[in-house]
Each structure stands twice: as structure tokens, then as C-alpha cells.
Write an enzyme that holds these catalytic residues in place. Structure first.
Site, PDB file in Angstrom:
ATOM      1  N   HIS A  72       0.809  -1.217   0.000  1.00  0.00           N
ATOM      2  CA  HIS A  72       0.000   0.000   0.000  1.00  0.00           C
ATOM      3  C   HIS A  72       0.844   1.268   0.000  1.00  0.00           C
ATOM      4  O   HIS A  72       0.354   2.316  -0.442  1.00  0.00           O
ATOM      5  CB  HIS A  72      -0.935   0.008   1.208  1.00  0.00           C
ATOM      6  N   GLY A  73       2.054   1.204   0.458  1.00  0.00           N
ATOM      7  CA  GLY A  73       2.858   2.421   0.430  1.00  0.00           C
ATOM      8  C   GLY A  73       4.170   2.281   1.170  1.00  0.00           C
ATOM      9  O   GLY A  73       4.323   1.433   2.057  1.00  0.00           O
TER      10      GLY A  73
END
Length: 443
Positions: free
Chosen positions: A299-300
Site C-alpha cells: 500500500h505504500g
């Protein structure tokens, strides 16, 4: 280019639909779809089309190479390594090396995972390698899923790439689903975004919980709204894509929640990481930690996402070894337990740093000098309470039941009229520039 923009609604998609509807030859139809998809992809940054095309060619040739090679595993590993290096070069150099890329190609994480699943499927002989570059290019670049998914395996789309029919029944059903997603995004999620922004500076217990609740509703209506729009427009074009959300906030456990939330991503990690690692059969605890570390990191490039992933890994282990019988016997407690823990998880997800997340959690659990409520918090709640009630109602499956009854047992025109009126409201809000970009566009 977002699905919720005026240009997409009144320019891009009508032209794309007409090109598909009027073209009967499947090869020409796919050529038109590639042209529109590349235009869609290059709208934000034309130079990123080169990254997409190189990725498509690399994985297409790797699939052919693997099919003919005696060292299939080595070819598979080399293909996946190159894909992950490209992903890391754009998305994770800042995390590891402090180098910030000028921009990240839209949907890079999503189409990279799609291509990895393709290579693994070829390696596992679940399907032969594609010998049609045009079909494979449509699969990867198709504008209905490239920016934020859903992540659809190649074997689920191959028949539709080669033969699909645009029928009026599917056009009607797809239109209703698309408009439903537009309502979720523009009326619900974008209104919640304004409340979320206003609550950012809260220092009270009530404000911190309201902030978490606001984001909990916002990200659901934002991302499930996008997914409905993607699935709806795909259905209008003759593609059939499985639902990506199934009322996740009515889940009775964390395991149940992840069977309902972002289903295509959960399925991808299950099929292409968890099961190859051994699944439930061996090293269960290790496998859970690896999968949820990777889920968070996907996700990041931020420790908040890693902690968010490990948080869910810990909860799943807790349920597996201790809580499962209790939650099964007490479903009402299970629903409440799941909803509250998911809210807490979103605090890590939306926070820019771990310190910020821990500060909000301290407010939520009244740790330290914390006021109960502030004037701004009360004002936000009073001015948005009807929105929160509507969010609670529409996150439940009752609206789907009403919709089903109206379409199949009463009169379809009730739904057409309702969503037609809602479409006008959405357009008015978009003209007023009150809409926001999709939250998952960042991933």
C-alpha cells in the site's frame, strides 16, 4: 483521468462505448480499446505510457520464453524480479534510499500484480502463455481496471478478450451499477472528505473517534464506489468482473472482514503468496506475518502501512488461536469488535507518520491530558449527522435488497428514476468542483 470527472462521463466513455458497440470485428474492437486505454493512462502523464508498454512487452515475452524453456523456474524468477525492481524504482526508492521520484505511474502496483499473476499461472500451467500481443495488451492496459483494479487474473479474462457481446440487458445493469458507484463517490465519500479535513486538528476524545469514523466511512464509499464504477462500465462493454466489496463493515471477525474488503487483492495474496508459502499446512504463523507485511508494504512506502499490515496479521493470529469460538458464539459482539478494530486500523492507514497515529490513538483512549469534546467537533457532527446516519444505512445490505426487489419484482423504472436524479445531483456537485480524487489512486 478519474471516472468521476465530467470529461470522462460526457466525453471519453461515450466515445469508447460507441467504438465498442459499433465495431463487430473483435480484433478491431480490441485495437480501439487499446487506443482509448493508452489515452486514458497517459492523461495525467504522457511519459508513463512508455513504462506501461515496456512492462507489457517484457511480461508477454517472458511468458513465451517460459513456455519454451526447460528452466521455467529461472525464467519466472527473472520475470518477477524485473517487475518488482520497476515497482521499487518508482514507489520505494524514497523509503530505502531517500530518493523521491518525480511521479509514480498510475496503477503501477495494480498492473504489476496482474502481470505477476499471469507469469505464475503460465509457470503453474494453469493456462498457456498468450500468443496474442493485442489480447495481452488489452488485459494489462484496459482503462476499466488499470488505475485501481480490481486485480483480475488473466485466465478469468482471456475468453472475454477474444469474444464478448454487448447486450442491452448488460448495458442497463452496468449503468445502474456505475451510477451507484458514482453516488457512493461523489455524494457520500466527497462529502465525508470535507468533514475529515475539518477534523484533522482535533485534540479531543470525541473528535478523534469522529475522525476515525469519518475516514472509515469515507474510504469504504470511495473505494467501493470506484469498484462499482469499474465493474459497471466493464459490464456495459461486455466484460464481467467479480465484485470487489461485499459489505465489509457487517463482518463478524477480522478474517471475515478481509473476505469482504478489496476481495481481488486479498485473493491475489492468498493465491500467489500465502498458498505458495505453505498456507495453513506448514509454518502458518510465519506465512501470516510475511503476507501481512507485504500487504501493508504494497500500500505504500511508509512505516504506517507496514504497522497497519502487521496489526492485521496479529489480529488474525489472535482470532485463529483464541477468539474464533467466542466470536462464533457471540456474533453481535463479533460485529462490534470487528468494526471498532477496523476503525483503529484506519488510523494507522491515514496517518502521515507513526507519531501522528499514536497521538490520535492516545486521544481516542483518553491517554494524557485530553478534552472530551471541542466546539468544532460538535459543529462537524451536528452539521453532518444525517450523512453519518445515511452512511450507516447504506453500508448495510438492505439497500441492495431494495434495489433487487425494485428491478426484478416491481419496476425497473423506479431505480432508473432514482439513479437518474442522483446522477443530476452528482453532476451539479462536480460542476461545483466539490469532488475529490479517489483515495486508492495513491497506491
Amino acid at each position: 483521468m478519474g471516472f468521476q470527472t465530467l470529461f470522462f462521463l460526457f466525453g471519453f466513455f461515450p466515445l469508447a462505448f460507441i467504438s465498442q458497440y459499433l465495431t463487430k470485428d473483435m480484433k478491431k474492437r480490441n485495437i480501439w480499446l487499446v487506443i482509448f486505454s493508452l489515452f486514458f493512462y497517459g492523461w495525467a502523464n504522457f511519459t508513463h505510457i512508455g513504462v506501461l508498454i515496456l512492462s507489457i512487452v517484457w511480461n508477454y515475452l517472458t511468458g513465451l520464453w517460459m513456455e519454451q524453456s526447460e528452466k521455467k523456474k529461472s525464467v519466472l524468477i527473472s520475470g518477477i524480479v524485473v517487475d518488482l525492481l520497476v515497482l521499487m524504482a518508482f514507489k520505494y526508492t524514497h523509503f530505502f534510499f531517500g530518493i523521491q521520484p518525480s511521479s509514480i505511474p498510475i496503477g503501477l502496483s495494480f498492473f504489476t500484480f496482474s502481470e505477476i499473476s499471469y507469469l505464475v499461472d503460465v509457470y503453474e500451467t494453469r493456462m498457456p502463455a498468450s500468443h496474442n500481443l493485442l489480447d495481452y495488451t488489452v488485459y494489462v492496459s484496459y482503462f476499466g481496471k488499470i488505475s485501481m483494479g480490481p486485480i483480475v487474473p488473466y485466465h478469468e479474462m482471456i475468453n472475454q478478450l477474444q469474444d464478448r457481446t454487448i447486450q442491452w440487458t448488460n448495458i442497463g445493469q452496468g449503468s445502474i451499477r456505475f451510477l451507484k458507484g458514482l453516488v457512493k463517490k461523489v455524494i457520500f465519500a466527497d462529502s465525508l472528505a470535507l468533514a475529515f479535513t475539518s477534523l484533522q486538528t482535533t485534540t479531543s476524545l470525541f473528535g478523534a473517534w469522529l475522525l476515525a469514523l469519518t475516514y472509515t466511512f469515507q474510504i469504504y464509499f470511495d473505494f467501493s464506489g470506484y469498484s462499482d464504477m469499474a465493474i459497471g462500465l466493464s459490464e456495459m462493454l461486455g466484460f464481467h468482473i467479480q465484485p470487489n466489496f461485499r459489505h465489509p463493515y457487517i463482518a463478524s471477525s477480522i478474517q471475515d472482514f478481509w473476505r469482504r474488503w478489496h476481495i481481488s487483492l486479498s485473493t491475489w495474496f492468498r493465491d500467489y503468496l500465502y498458498i505458495p508459502l505453505g498456507g495453513n499446512r506448514s509454518h502458518y504463523i510465519r506465512n501470516i506475518w510475511i503476507v501481512w507485511f507485504c500487504t501493508g508494504f504494497w500500500h505504500g512506502a511508509n512505516w504506517t502501512f507496514i504497522v497497519w499490515g502487521l496489526y492485521y496479521g496479529a489480529l488474525l493470529l489472535l482470532e485463529h488461536y483464541y477468539l474464533k469460538p467466542y466470536l462464533k458464539d457471540h456474533p453481535l459482539i463479533g460485529h462490534l469488535y470487528t468494526f471498532v478494530l477496523v476503525m483503529i486500523g484506519w488510523v494507522f492507514f491515514f496517518s502521515p507518520s507513526l507519531s501522528h497515529a499514536l497521538h490520535l490513538l492516545a486521544l481516542m483512549f483518553h491517554i494524557g491530558q485530553v478534552s472530551w469534546i471541542q466546539g468544532m467537533d460538535a459543529f462537524i457532527f451536528r452539521s453532518h449527522w444525517l450523512l453519518y446516519v445515511a452512511c450507516f444505512i447504506f453500508m448495510l445490505p438492505y439497500w441492495d435488497h431494495i434495489e433487487h426487489v425494485c428491478i426484478h419484482k416491481v419496476n425497473t423504472w423506479w431505480m432508473v428514476g432514482f439513479y437518474g436524479l442522483s446522477f443530476i445531483v452528482c453532476v451539479c456537485m462536480m460542476v461545483g468542483s466539490t469532488y475529490q480524487t479517489f483515495l486508492y489512486a495513491a497506491f
